[in-house]
Design a protein around this motif. Sequence first.
Motif, PDB file in Angstrom:
ATOM      1  N   TYR A 346       0.848  -1.185   0.000  1.00 12.43           N
ATOM      2  CA  TYR A 346       0.000   0.000   0.000  1.00 12.43           C
ATOM      3  C   TYR A 346       0.887   1.240   0.000  1.00 12.43           C
ATOM      4  N   PHE A 347       0.501   2.210  -0.847  1.00 11.38           N
ATOM      5  CA  PHE A 347       1.278   3.434  -0.982  1.00 11.38           C
ATOM      6  C   PHE A 347       0.382   4.639  -0.715  1.00 11.38           C
ATOM      7  N   PRO A 348       0.969   5.791  -0.395  1.00 13.47           N
ATOM      8  CA  PRO A 348       0.161   6.990  -0.166  1.00 13.47           C
ATOM      9  C   PRO A 348      -0.684   7.331  -1.388  1.00 13.47           C
ATOM     10  N   GLU A 349      -1.792   7.995  -1.149  1.00 15.20           N
ATOM     11  CA  GLU A 349      -2.700   8.380  -2.219  1.00 15.20           C
ATOM     12  C   GLU A 349      -1.980   9.284  -3.224  1.00 15.20           C
ATOM     13  N   GLY A 350      -2.212   9.019  -4.495  1.00 13.98           N
ATOM     14  CA  GLY A 350      -1.620   9.848  -5.541  1.00 13.98           C
ATOM     15  C   GLY A 350      -0.339   9.300  -6.126  1.00 13.98           C
ATOM     16  N   VAL A 351       0.238   8.260  -5.514  1.00 12.94           N
ATOM     17  CA  VAL A 351       1.465   7.669  -6.051  1.00 12.94           C
ATOM     18  C   VAL A 351       1.103   6.718  -7.190  1.00 12.94           C
ATOM     19  N   ALA A 352       1.503   7.059  -8.408  1.00 13.86           N
ATOM     20  CA  ALA A 352       1.202   6.230  -9.570  1.00 13.86           C
ATOM     21  C   ALA A 352       2.024   4.950  -9.549  1.00 13.86           C
ATOM     22  N   ASP A 353       1.541   3.921 -10.248  1.00 10.81           N
ATOM     23  CA  ASP A 353       2.262   2.645 -10.283  1.00 10.81           C
ATOM     24  C   ASP A 353       3.698   2.835 -10.765  1.00 10.81           C
ATOM     25  N   ALA A 354       3.874   3.693 -11.783  1.00  9.85           N
ATOM     26  CA  ALA A 354       5.204   3.884 -12.356  1.00  9.85           C
ATOM     27  C   ALA A 354       6.177   4.535 -11.371  1.00  9.85           C
ATOM     28  N   ASP A 355       5.633   5.167 -10.315  1.00  9.29           N
ATOM     29  CA  ASP A 355       6.490   5.861  -9.344  1.00  9.29           C
ATOM     30  C   ASP A 355       6.670   5.085  -8.042  1.00  9.29           C
ATOM     31  N   LYS A 356       6.018   3.946  -7.922  1.00  2.00           N
ATOM     32  CA  LYS A 356       6.046   3.242  -6.640  1.00  2.00           C
ATOM     33  C   LYS A 356       7.443   2.781  -6.240  1.00  2.00           C
ATOM     34  N   LYS A 357       8.282   2.463  -7.238  1.00  2.00           N
ATOM     35  CA  LYS A 357       9.629   1.991  -6.881  1.00  2.00           C
ATOM     36  C   LYS A 357      10.456   3.081  -6.211  1.00  2.00           C
ATOM     37  N   TYR A 358      10.016   4.341  -6.369  1.00  2.00           N
ATOM     38  CA  TYR A 358      10.723   5.447  -5.715  1.00  2.00           C
ATOM     39  C   TYR A 358      10.156   5.748  -4.324  1.00  2.00           C
ATOM     40  N   HIS A 359       9.089   5.058  -3.941  1.00  2.00           N
ATOM     41  CA  HIS A 359       8.424   5.337  -2.657  1.00  2.00           C
ATOM     42  C   HIS A 359       8.394   4.108  -1.752  1.00  2.00           C
ATOM     43  N   ILE A 360       9.321   3.188  -1.977  1.00  2.00           N
ATOM     44  CA  ILE A 360       9.406   2.024  -1.106  1.00  2.00           C
ATOM     45  C   ILE A 360       9.686   2.490   0.328  1.00  2.00           C
ATOM     46  N   GLY A 361       8.857   2.029   1.285  1.00  2.00           N
ATOM     47  CA  GLY A 361       9.025   2.429   2.687  1.00  2.00           C
ATOM     48  C   GLY A 361       8.146   3.592   3.085  1.00  2.00           C
TER      49      GLY A 361
END
Length: 566
Positions: A346-361
């Motif tokens: 689960y990622f914060p709202e607004g984080v696109a799939d293509a950007d998820k690898k930059y938001h690990i953690g």
Amino acid sequence: MKGVSHLSDLKKTVLCVLTGALTATSIMVAPFAGASAEKSASSVLAANAESAVPAPVAKGVQKLVRLLPELSSRKVVYGGDVDGPGVSGVKVSFVRAATGTAQGEDSAIFDRATGNLLQLDLVPAKMAKPAFPTDQQAKTRAQTFLTGLLAGNTYQAREVKKEEGKLTVRMVRKVNNVVFDDAYDSFVSFDAAGRLVGLRMFDGRLYETVNLAVLPSPQRVISAAQAVGKWKGQRPLELVYLLPEQEQNNQTAARLAYIVKDGVISQEHTGSALDAFSGKRLAAPVQQAQILNVTGTGEKWSAQTENEARNLLRILFKLESANLPLAVLDEKYDDGQERRFFIWGYFPEGVADADKKYHIGSFPVGISQAQKHHIMLETDAKTGRLIRFVYKQADEQWSTAKTDKSRDRKGAEALLRRLVPSGSNQLRLADVGTDKYTTLVADPLIGGVPVYRIGQMKEEGMYTITANAWTGKVEEVIVKRPDNMVFPARAKAINEQGAMERLLQAMPLELTYIHQKDRQTSAMSWKLGYDLSFRQTRSHCFCGGDVKIDTTLYVDALTGQTVVKE
């Protein structure tokens, strides 16, 4: 003057004078002979000057005009401050008479406080039959030019290169008849008509004054012959296999080479530089890697589909992912490589799939602790081969936990057995981590010869395993070993003694003043050393991250050729 009254509306102060008679004033426009006031005003507007030129800069312009009389007929337009990269100061343009065609800009940058010339850029002439000066002529003229600028400092011409339509001479500073290291080098360029058209240096170091009292005297140094003997005795070269930076489609061919131990570049000197008094290497001691023998299971770890990715997680990393949302995306790169990313969590709202690898953690607010897990698999999209695994859970307090490097090492060894090819494998293993993370980098040895990829950084290995040093949980695994590698036989290599002789023939040791800066205190100290003359015959940037091995300079172990790559 109509042009001047128009400019006053801009509320800017500009100095624009003829170089033959420099006169300071708050606003002055000196038009070309026959030029209209409007054209002159346009030139000043284009300069975008924001303050009156300091008197030191005016003196610097006068000095430059004396050295390059061709500029005496130009109009000087002061263009205000410029800020980097590499040089900051006041820009000055030397404007030619209008011809109705674009000619480019002749300009220079001067130090605001001292008036020292920092950079010169004159538009090179284009000629059907180039008439470059000879190398010796270029060296002599470059030396004369710098002598005129420096009033006493000594520079010696070294390398001459043709590039980008110009002939460039590398100038090396000398004190006590000993060369300085690269931070003081300057570059003087000539165009195809033989005109001096350029000056480059790093950060104004051309003018830096060195206190002679802090320099070691060269009077009691060991001789060049003694230095060579000690250099050979310390065996500064290492035989390695070098893999290309980019993976090959079918098979990856390794190159057999002798490199300088600990890298060619070590702060301000090459890794094989010797103290000129003791003959000992100046390179700081490095952590010695341990040799690890691993019997591989020969398992193939690949995933191209969701089911294969989930199975890989469960079998290799003991992780279940069924309760976490999954995003799958592919990326293509300019070199032809394709990557597939499987990202769970689960990622914060607004984080696109293509950007998820930059938001690990980074987890959304309001989810349970049990849901705060991120998992990522990166694979080769064409073959499914595992490239990278990342696992991150919510931060917890480990105030009572103790680090256990031995446990982490055992866990890494167990994982390596399942990652390396089947049969006996020998690895060079080193911990480059911290108190919080154990990061073990492992590089294979083939017949006792280590294998490295060109451009590999110190914190990278063919296998890199990072574990949380408090929990022992593996949080990242990176596999950079190509599937199909081809190695030339070690028996075909020239011997180490022969490689040292070849390197010294190409880059003999040279007595050099080396300045070293303490990374913690920034204190500067000076050493007198015998260093490979590579530093004084090649332009090189001593910057960027620390590479595991520096292949800027090496000896091809099959041909004996000294290879210099800049």
